[in-house]
Write a protein that holds these residues in place. Structure first.
Motif, PDB file in Angstrom:
ATOM      1  N   GLY A 114      -3.114   3.279  42.990  1.00 49.58           N
ATOM      2  CA  GLY A 114      -2.419   3.233  41.711  1.00 49.58           C
ATOM      3  C   GLY A 114      -3.175   3.984  40.629  1.00 49.58           C
ATOM      4  O   GLY A 114      -2.577   4.675  39.794  1.00 49.58           O
ATOM      5  N   THR A 115      -4.508   3.870  40.647  1.00 50.06           N
ATOM      6  CA  THR A 115      -5.330   4.581  39.655  1.00 50.06           C
ATOM      7  C   THR A 115      -5.204   6.082  39.820  1.00 50.06           C
ATOM      8  O   THR A 115      -5.058   6.823  38.843  1.00 50.06           O
ATOM      9  CB  THR A 115      -6.807   4.157  39.807  1.00 50.06           C
ATOM     10  OG1 THR A 115      -6.910   2.747  39.632  1.00 50.06           O
ATOM     11  CG2 THR A 115      -7.669   4.876  38.777  1.00 50.06           C
ATOM     12  N   ASN A 141      -1.833   7.211  38.561  1.00 44.68           N
ATOM     13  CA  ASN A 141      -1.784   7.250  37.098  1.00 44.68           C
ATOM     14  C   ASN A 141      -2.555   8.446  36.551  1.00 44.68           C
ATOM     15  O   ASN A 141      -2.141   9.074  35.571  1.00 44.68           O
ATOM     16  CB  ASN A 141      -2.374   5.953  36.518  1.00 44.68           C
ATOM     17  CG  ASN A 141      -1.469   4.754  36.773  1.00 44.68           C
ATOM     18  OD1 ASN A 141      -0.262   4.921  36.941  1.00 44.68           O
ATOM     19  ND2 ASN A 141      -2.053   3.563  36.811  1.00 44.68           N
ATOM     20  N   GLN A 142      -3.692   8.741  37.171  1.00 44.77           N
ATOM     21  CA  GLN A 142      -4.473   9.904  36.737  1.00 44.77           C
ATOM     22  C   GLN A 142      -3.696  11.194  36.962  1.00 44.77           C
ATOM     23  O   GLN A 142      -3.741  12.105  36.121  1.00 44.77           O
ATOM     24  CB  GLN A 142      -5.800   9.946  37.500  1.00 44.77           C
ATOM     25  CG  GLN A 142      -6.781   8.858  37.091  1.00 44.77           C
ATOM     26  CD  GLN A 142      -8.046   8.876  37.927  1.00 44.77           C
ATOM     27  OE1 GLN A 142      -8.083   9.464  39.023  1.00 44.77           O
ATOM     28  NE2 GLN A 142      -9.098   8.217  37.437  1.00 44.77           N
ATOM     29  N   LEU A 162      -1.022  11.419  34.293  1.00 43.62           N
ATOM     30  CA  LEU A 162      -1.638  11.764  33.010  1.00 43.62           C
ATOM     31  C   LEU A 162      -2.020  13.236  32.977  1.00 43.62           C
ATOM     32  O   LEU A 162      -1.780  13.933  31.979  1.00 43.62           O
ATOM     33  CB  LEU A 162      -2.877  10.894  32.780  1.00 43.62           C
ATOM     34  CG  LEU A 162      -3.679  11.184  31.500  1.00 43.62           C
ATOM     35  CD1 LEU A 162      -2.806  10.973  30.261  1.00 43.62           C
ATOM     36  CD2 LEU A 162      -4.925  10.303  31.437  1.00 43.62           C
TER      37      LEU A 162
END
Length: 485
Positions: free
Chosen positions: A9-10, A13-14, A17
């Motif tokens: 998930g991280t 998201n990165q 972004l």
């Protein structure tokens, strides 16, 4: 089991972004081009302010720095998004968002990189006032403001475009009224219909061919070459390519009649689109058996003829658009960015250096003819050998070949083949990415060719080196033969 999910998930998201940051960079570049284009672009002349909005002029150097800094920002944003697209992270929905963010400033800003949109307006005005654009030139309008905006070489030239586009131009002239700024916006909105067809067709075609829809849109609709050609310059190539892609998508998906009809309509915008009819017809004929073959022949011959004849008769403009005079119009301007022109000019210089007294114009004409002969021969080979590669990729390669070997090459012509190839495995080609990223820089902000003077001393040897590579390197053969991607 929680940790891998969190890590995944991280990373996601990165990635989102990072892509959003690159989209923002490209948006800043697009806004910058809309603003700086008011001083350097193909703006309306004479008159001040030259667009419905303008920024203060800060001198030629500062204006050019601002303009090309904006170009760099847009290209950088596109490259950044492309990194994520190559990872399979660019969705179709996000592509629509990017098109809106990058395209809207260019849509409302002044024309840049070309003055052709003013020629379209002139031809539409001619038809609206009851004159035949295939006979009369924009000078017949007697409108000094419009004529000052049209490139000088096209002011006394009849229309080289098909009757569907001229008829639609007539309608656009009726809707837009007398304001030249409004007319530019209306014609751009007309081309956005073509962009919409590209956005809808490319994902469907790429999924059928097993390629990435996001990467296809990144190349075929969101690239600097596409945005500058279709939106900022408002070229009618957008309409032609949109109809062509929709036709190819439907025809290769089992809806041959509708697909061929759309390809025929594309040919009444610009005639080179007719190449798709030939490739699809031959491919479908070879795949069919028994009575189905005769149905393919009937559809491939009768439908395009009926469509083209129907559009021509309905326009009321006659058949001049298929005559030798109209077909010769695009070849009248010889620019050094065209390989055939640079080669002819280079050979002329070599002949004179060794004491052979030949004139420049005939030398260039002979070189153009030889290049066209090579293109025709190679295209015919691809038509009769569709089994060596899927028909979509062959069509894209043929259109690229036709453009590169043509008597006149403008950067937006390259989108004919690029938009098709974007849906094929060739979408991952670095060469294709470089072309779509930088090709529009062959012309200046106002549309003037950038290669002048002795540029042929660079372009011609490069073209010859490319020809030698094609002869000696066998990778191109494995690609065309279908043994490599």
């Amino acid at each position: 089991m929680e940790v891998p999910t969190t890590v995944h998930g991280t990373r996601l998201n990165q990635a989102v972004l990072s892509m959003n940051l690159w989209i923002a960079v490209g948006t800043c570049g697009s806004i910058g081009l809309a603003l700086t284009g008011t001083t350097l672009g193909a703006v309306i002349r004479p008159g001040n302010p030259r667009w419905w909005f303008a920024i203060p002029e800060g001198g030629a150097l500062l204006s050019h720095l601002g303009f090309y800094a904006s170009v760099v920002l847009l290209i950088a944003g596109w490259v950044g998004v492309g990194y994520h697209a190559r990872q399979g992270q660019l969705t179709v929905a996000r592509s629509w968002v990017i098109l809106a963010l990058w395209g809207l400033p260019l849509l409302v800003g002044p024309p840049i990189f070309s003055r052709d949109i003013y020629s379209y307006i002139g031809q539409g005005q001619l038809a609206y006032h009851g004159l035949n654009p295939y006979v009369a030139a924009p000078t017949a309008l007697g409108d000094p403001r419009l004529l000052a905006s049209i490139a000088e070489v096209w002011r006394k030239t009849a229309s080289p475009y098909g009757p569907l586009f001229v008829s639609v131009s007539q309608g656009a002239a009726a809707v837009a009224g007398g304001s030249l700024v409004v007319q530019v916006i209306v014609f751009r909105l007309l081309e956005m219909v073509g962009v919409g067809l590209i956005m809808v067709s490319l994902p469907r075609l790429s999924r059928r061919l097993g390629t990435d829809p996001g990467l296809a849109l990144w190349l075929g609709a969101l690239s600097p070459l596409a945005l500058f050609s279709f939106v900022a310059s408002g070229h009618n190539d957008a309409l032609m390519i949109g109809l062509l892609l929709a036709g190819v998508t439907l025809a290769t998906g089992g809806r041959l009649a509708i697909g061929l009809t759309l390809c025929a309509l594309a040919a009444t915008i610009k005639l080179p689109a007719a190449a798709a009819i030939v490739f699809i017809a031959v491919d479908q004929f070879r795949a069919a058996t028994g009575d189905r073959r005769w149905r393919v022949v009937a559809e491939a011959v009768v439908l395009p003829i009926v469509v083209i004849a129907g559009v021509t008769v309905a326009s009321g403009l006659g058949w001049t658009w298929l005559g030798p005079t109209a077909l010769h119009v695009p070849t009248e301007l010889r620019i050094l960015s065209t390989p055939a022109v640079s080669l002819g000019t280079f050979f002329h210089a070599v002949f004179h250096a060794v004491g052979v007294p030949v004139a420049l114009s005939p030398t260039v004409t002979v070189t153009q003819f030889l290049c066209e002969a090579v293109v025709v021969g190679a295209t015919v080979w691809m038509v009769v050998n569709p089994h060596r590669l899927d028909v979509v990729r062959l069509l894209g390669l043929a259109l690229i070949l036709i453009v590169v070997g043509s008597p006149t090459l403008w950067p937006w012509y390259l989108m004919w083949g690029v938009a098709i190839l974007a849906a094929t495995p060739v979408q991952r080609s670095k060469v294709l990415a470089v072309v779509t990223g930088l090709a529009m820089l062959m012309v200046g902000p106002g549309g003037a060719p950038m290669f002048r003077g002795d540029a042929y001393f660079v372009i011609a040897p490069l073209a010859l080196a490319a020809c030698l590579w094609l002869v000696w390197d066998r990778h191109w053969w494995t690609v065309v033969s279908g043994y490599a991607t």
